[in-house]
Design a protein around this motif. Sequence first.
Motif, PDB file in Angstrom:
ATOM      1  N   GLU A 131      -4.537  38.199  42.866  1.00 11.49           N
ATOM      2  CA  GLU A 131      -4.730  38.438  44.289  1.00 11.49           C
ATOM      3  C   GLU A 131      -5.494  37.284  44.941  1.00 11.49           C
ATOM      4  N   ALA A 132      -6.441  36.707  44.209  1.00 11.23           N
ATOM      5  CA  ALA A 132      -7.240  35.608  44.758  1.00 11.23           C
ATOM      6  C   ALA A 132      -6.429  34.328  44.916  1.00 11.23           C
ATOM      7  N   THR A 133      -5.397  34.149  44.098  1.00 15.14           N
ATOM      8  CA  THR A 133      -4.597  32.922  44.145  1.00 15.14           C
ATOM      9  C   THR A 133      -3.270  33.114  44.882  1.00 15.14           C
ATOM     10  N   ARG A 134      -3.027  34.290  45.409  1.00 14.62           N
ATOM     11  CA  ARG A 134      -1.767  34.565  46.079  1.00 14.62           C
ATOM     12  C   ARG A 134      -1.584  33.628  47.283  1.00 14.62           C
ATOM     13  N   PRO A 135      -0.465  32.907  47.364  1.00 13.49           N
ATOM     14  CA  PRO A 135      -0.194  32.084  48.539  1.00 13.49           C
ATOM     15  C   PRO A 135      -0.071  32.975  49.779  1.00 13.49           C
ATOM     16  N   PRO A 136      -0.581  32.528  50.933  1.00 12.14           N
ATOM     17  CA  PRO A 136      -0.541  33.363  52.152  1.00 12.14           C
ATOM     18  C   PRO A 136       0.863  33.811  52.545  1.00 12.14           C
ATOM     19  N   SER A 137       1.850  32.977  52.243  1.00  9.08           N
ATOM     20  CA  SER A 137       3.222  33.307  52.659  1.00  9.08           C
ATOM     21  C   SER A 137       3.919  34.271  51.704  1.00  9.08           C
ATOM     22  N   LEU A 138       3.293  34.546  50.557  1.00  9.22           N
ATOM     23  CA  LEU A 138       3.945  35.359  49.524  1.00  9.22           C
ATOM     24  C   LEU A 138       3.542  36.814  49.673  1.00  9.22           C
ATOM     25  N   LYS A 139       4.495  37.676  49.912  1.00  4.75           N
ATOM     26  CA  LYS A 139       4.247  39.101  50.116  1.00  4.75           C
ATOM     27  C   LYS A 139       4.610  39.938  48.900  1.00  4.75           C
ATOM     28  N   THR A 140       4.644  39.299  47.754  1.00  3.25           N
ATOM     29  CA  THR A 140       5.051  39.970  46.521  1.00  3.25           C
ATOM     30  C   THR A 140       4.193  41.202  46.232  1.00  3.25           C
ATOM     31  N   LEU A 141       4.860  42.271  45.816  1.00  2.00           N
ATOM     32  CA  LEU A 141       4.172  43.497  45.430  1.00  2.00           C
ATOM     33  C   LEU A 141       3.619  43.347  44.017  1.00  2.00           C
ATOM     34  N   VAL A 142       2.332  43.678  43.835  1.00  2.00           N
ATOM     35  CA  VAL A 142       1.704  43.651  42.514  1.00  2.00           C
ATOM     36  C   VAL A 142       1.386  45.080  42.110  1.00  2.00           C
ATOM     37  N   VAL A 143       1.978  45.536  41.011  1.00  2.00           N
ATOM     38  CA  VAL A 143       1.788  46.899  40.511  1.00  2.00           C
ATOM     39  C   VAL A 143       0.935  46.833  39.252  1.00  2.00           C
ATOM     40  N   SER A 144      -0.230  47.466  39.279  1.00  2.00           N
ATOM     41  CA  SER A 144      -1.170  47.317  38.162  1.00  2.00           C
ATOM     42  C   SER A 144      -1.357  48.584  37.341  1.00  2.00           C
ATOM     43  N   ASN A 145      -0.667  49.665  37.683  1.00  2.00           N
ATOM     44  CA  ASN A 145      -0.861  50.934  36.954  1.00  2.00           C
ATOM     45  C   ASN A 145       0.408  51.405  36.262  1.00  2.00           C
ATOM     46  N   ALA A 146       1.309  50.472  35.958  1.00  2.00           N
ATOM     47  CA  ALA A 146       2.600  50.844  35.379  1.00  2.00           C
ATOM     48  C   ALA A 146       2.525  50.945  33.852  1.00  2.00           C
ATOM     49  N   VAL A 147       3.568  51.545  33.287  1.00  2.00           N
ATOM     50  CA  VAL A 147       3.744  51.612  31.843  1.00  2.00           C
ATOM     51  C   VAL A 147       4.976  50.793  31.478  1.00  2.00           C
ATOM     52  N   ASN A 148       4.849  49.983  30.460  1.00  2.00           N
ATOM     53  CA  ASN A 148       5.947  49.152  29.969  1.00  2.00           C
ATOM     54  C   ASN A 148       6.573  49.787  28.735  1.00  2.00           C
ATOM     55  N   ALA A 149       7.883  49.648  28.607  1.00  2.00           N
ATOM     56  CA  ALA A 149       8.571  50.038  27.369  1.00  2.00           C
ATOM     57  C   ALA A 149       9.011  48.772  26.652  1.00  2.00           C
ATOM     58  N   SER A 150       8.421  48.515  25.498  1.00  2.00           N
ATOM     59  CA  SER A 150       8.819  47.376  24.675  1.00  2.00           C
ATOM     60  C   SER A 150       9.862  47.845  23.672  1.00  2.00           C
ATOM     61  N   THR A 151      10.888  47.042  23.479  1.00  2.00           N
ATOM     62  CA  THR A 151      12.011  47.483  22.657  1.00  2.00           C
ATOM     63  C   THR A 151      12.300  46.493  21.538  1.00  2.00           C
ATOM     64  N   ASP A 152      13.053  46.958  20.549  1.00  2.00           N
ATOM     65  CA  ASP A 152      13.419  46.079  19.437  1.00  2.00           C
ATOM     66  C   ASP A 152      14.790  45.446  19.630  1.00  2.00           C
ATOM     67  N   SER A 153      15.406  45.668  20.783  1.00  2.00           N
ATOM     68  CA  SER A 153      16.680  45.040  21.107  1.00  2.00           C
ATOM     69  C   SER A 153      16.759  44.832  22.610  1.00  2.00           C
ATOM     70  N   PHE A 154      17.320  43.704  23.017  1.00  2.00           N
ATOM     71  CA  PHE A 154      17.551  43.462  24.435  1.00  2.00           C
ATOM     72  C   PHE A 154      18.663  44.367  24.948  1.00  2.00           C
ATOM     73  N   TYR A 155      19.511  44.843  24.062  1.00  2.00           N
ATOM     74  CA  TYR A 155      20.689  45.603  24.458  1.00  2.00           C
ATOM     75  C   TYR A 155      20.571  47.087  24.138  1.00  2.00           C
ATOM     76  N   SER A 156      20.652  47.455  22.860  1.00  2.00           N
ATOM     77  CA  SER A 156      20.775  48.881  22.526  1.00  2.00           C
ATOM     78  C   SER A 156      19.592  49.702  23.002  1.00  2.00           C
ATOM     79  N   SER A 157      18.373  49.320  22.636  1.00  2.00           N
ATOM     80  CA  SER A 157      17.212  50.139  22.982  1.00  2.00           C
ATOM     81  C   SER A 157      16.686  49.868  24.387  1.00  2.00           C
ATOM     82  N   GLN A 158      17.381  49.033  25.158  1.00  2.00           N
ATOM     83  CA  GLN A 158      17.112  48.918  26.590  1.00  2.00           C
ATOM     84  C   GLN A 158      18.230  49.567  27.417  1.00  2.00           C
ATOM     85  N   GLY A 159      19.118  50.295  26.754  1.00  2.00           N
ATOM     86  CA  GLY A 159      20.127  51.070  27.459  1.00  2.00           C
ATOM     87  C   GLY A 159      21.271  50.262  28.042  1.00  2.00           C
TER      88      GLY A 159
END
Length: 341
Positions: free
Chosen positions: A160-188
């Motif tokens: 947030e401190a380094t965000r460029p003024p023109s950049l309106k990107t959404l930052v989500v800090s309370n999410a859950v990630n699913a890590s998988t053992d395949s880019f294909y099968s276990s990511q659906g």
Amino acid sequence: MKDRIQDANFPKTEDAGEVANRIITVGSMSRAEGIAKMLDASPKLFSLYSERGFLTITGCYKSVPVSIVCIGMGAPNADFFIREVRECLRGDMLVIRLGSCGCLTDLPVGSLVLPASSVACTRNVDFDFASCDPWEVPYRLSKPVSADPDLHRALYDALEATRPPSLKTLVVSNAVNASTDSFYSSQGRQTSFQDHNASLIDHLKAAVSGLDNARGTCFFTEIMVLSSSAVNPPLATVPVVPAFSGIPSGISEKVEVPLPSLDEDTSSRPVIRAAAAQMVFASRSSQAFISPDQVNELERWSGQGVLEALVRFDVAPERLHPISGSVWSPLEPSKPLRALL
């Protein structure tokens, strides 16, 4: 193999001081090289492209030693990275993974996700994918593991401190990630293989509250960090005799791992902290994909933000790798250095 290996239990060379205590790990060579351009001009950057395919770049950012290590994707590479750096490095480790991901919700591409925790979704090797075994499930879901809360917060604040003024990107800090053992099968993802994953994404979203994205590395990095608390690194200082040679096949033996007692002072043990920032490159719901210009802008900002988070995070001098003999020393090392990474 160019260097002589002394220990078959933990293959490594004699040299150390090539990886700093503060580390950014990425999956893309170009991302590593882009972040490296933000490092100080002095000392001269140390760069090693290993036979394993890892790229290690070490230098300083605002006079603080930092390493950028490109390890690709997936659990085996995360395992190599965490274990081998832990053995070659004295003191604490701060690790931030800067990667990309596919979003499972309605977040727009170009958003930035800082997962507070991660679960693993892995292919069940006991499932009969050819005949669709009714007694097994094709994929398994782990319990969540958490990012280090202090480093996670420091990362959010730095971005947030380094965000460029023109950049309106959404930052989500309370999410859950699913890590998988395949880019294909276990990511659906649907391919010509019988993966039995048509309903996998819906199942994951129903089973995990706050699930936001799927990718291949975060859970495996964080679970390695958790397991490191049980040992006193470095371990591989002399050749190790295999503990189970002579045990007949099919006979199991209980393995006892020495854990610290309740009365033992563990304050001097090295600490590993891990967090992650994930750039949303694709939307799995709308099928939208980020543009090259967006990628460049997002990588510049997030790369600087991660560097700022690492150098602002306080680590006591006695918990850092010695400067003498390191590649970030102001003096030239007396001999060429080689790392296994």
